[in-house]
Design a protein around this motif. Sequence first.
Motif, PDB file in Angstrom:
ATOM      1  N   ASN A   1       0.815  -1.222   0.000  1.00 14.35           N
ATOM      2  CA  ASN A   1       0.000   0.000   0.000  1.00 14.35           C
ATOM      3  C   ASN A   1       0.843   1.263   0.000  1.00 14.35           C
ATOM      4  O   ASN A   1       0.399   2.313  -0.447  1.00 14.35           O
ATOM      5  N   THR A   2       2.067   1.195   0.512  1.00 17.02           N
ATOM      6  CA  THR A   2       2.871   2.409   0.617  1.00 17.02           C
ATOM      7  C   THR A   2       4.098   2.415  -0.287  1.00 17.02           C
ATOM      8  O   THR A   2       4.829   3.399  -0.310  1.00 17.02           O
ATOM      9  N   LYS A   3       4.344   1.357  -1.043  1.00 16.34           N
ATOM     10  CA  LYS A   3       5.549   1.297  -1.891  1.00 16.34           C
ATOM     11  C   LYS A   3       5.576   2.419  -2.929  1.00 16.34           C
ATOM     12  O   LYS A   3       6.611   3.061  -3.107  1.00 16.34           O
ATOM     13  N   THR A   4       4.480   2.652  -3.607  1.00 18.49           N
ATOM     14  CA  THR A   4       4.435   3.677  -4.639  1.00 18.49           C
ATOM     15  C   THR A   4       4.636   5.058  -4.048  1.00 18.49           C
ATOM     16  O   THR A   4       5.401   5.874  -4.580  1.00 18.49           O
ATOM     17  N   MET A   5       3.973   5.338  -2.930  1.00 17.21           N
ATOM     18  CA  MET A   5       4.115   6.645  -2.288  1.00 17.21           C
ATOM     19  C   MET A   5       5.553   6.860  -1.810  1.00 17.21           C
ATOM     20  O   MET A   5       6.129   7.926  -2.004  1.00 17.21           O
ATOM     21  N   THR A   6       6.147   5.840  -1.210  1.00 16.72           N
ATOM     22  CA  THR A   6       7.520   5.952  -0.720  1.00 16.72           C
ATOM     23  C   THR A   6       8.479   6.196  -1.876  1.00 16.72           C
ATOM     24  O   THR A   6       9.367   7.056  -1.798  1.00 16.72           O
ATOM     25  N   ALA A   7       8.311   5.458  -2.966  1.00 18.84           N
ATOM     26  CA  ALA A   7       9.176   5.646  -4.132  1.00 18.84           C
ATOM     27  C   ALA A   7       9.035   7.055  -4.705  1.00 18.84           C
ATOM     28  O   ALA A   7      10.038   7.689  -5.055  1.00 18.84           O
ATOM     29  N   ALA A   8       7.815   7.558  -4.781  1.00 16.81           N
ATOM     30  CA  ALA A   8       7.595   8.908  -5.308  1.00 16.81           C
ATOM     31  C   ALA A   8       8.244   9.963  -4.417  1.00 16.81           C
ATOM     32  O   ALA A   8       8.865  10.913  -4.917  1.00 16.81           O
ATOM     33  N   LEU A   9       8.133   9.796  -3.108  1.00 14.52           N
ATOM     34  CA  LEU A   9       8.751  10.761  -2.189  1.00 14.52           C
ATOM     35  C   LEU A   9      10.266  10.720  -2.269  1.00 14.52           C
ATOM     36  O   LEU A   9      10.929  11.765  -2.225  1.00 14.52           O
ATOM     37  N   ILE A  10      10.841   9.531  -2.422  1.00 18.79           N
ATOM     38  CA  ILE A  10      12.300   9.417  -2.553  1.00 18.79           C
ATOM     39  C   ILE A  10      12.761  10.085  -3.846  1.00 18.79           C
ATOM     40  O   ILE A  10      13.786  10.776  -3.874  1.00 18.79           O
TER      41      ILE A  10
END
Length: 56
Positions: free
Chosen positions: A37-46
């Motif tokens: 659920n959070t992989k895409t958001m984490t990648a975008a923030l990085i």
Amino acid sequence: MRSSPRRDRPDSAAVGTVERGKSDPPNVRDHFRIASNTKTMTAALIMLLAQDGSCG
């Protein structure tokens, strides 16, 4: 929202329901997996941090 205060502010909170469509509130000691659920958001923030030069 239920919270578990230790000081003047809560250090954990539980919001929502235990199961979709039910009204049972979660306990602050309940565990659940967030996994993909959070992989895409984490990648975008990085990527944004790297773009700004803040990641390094």
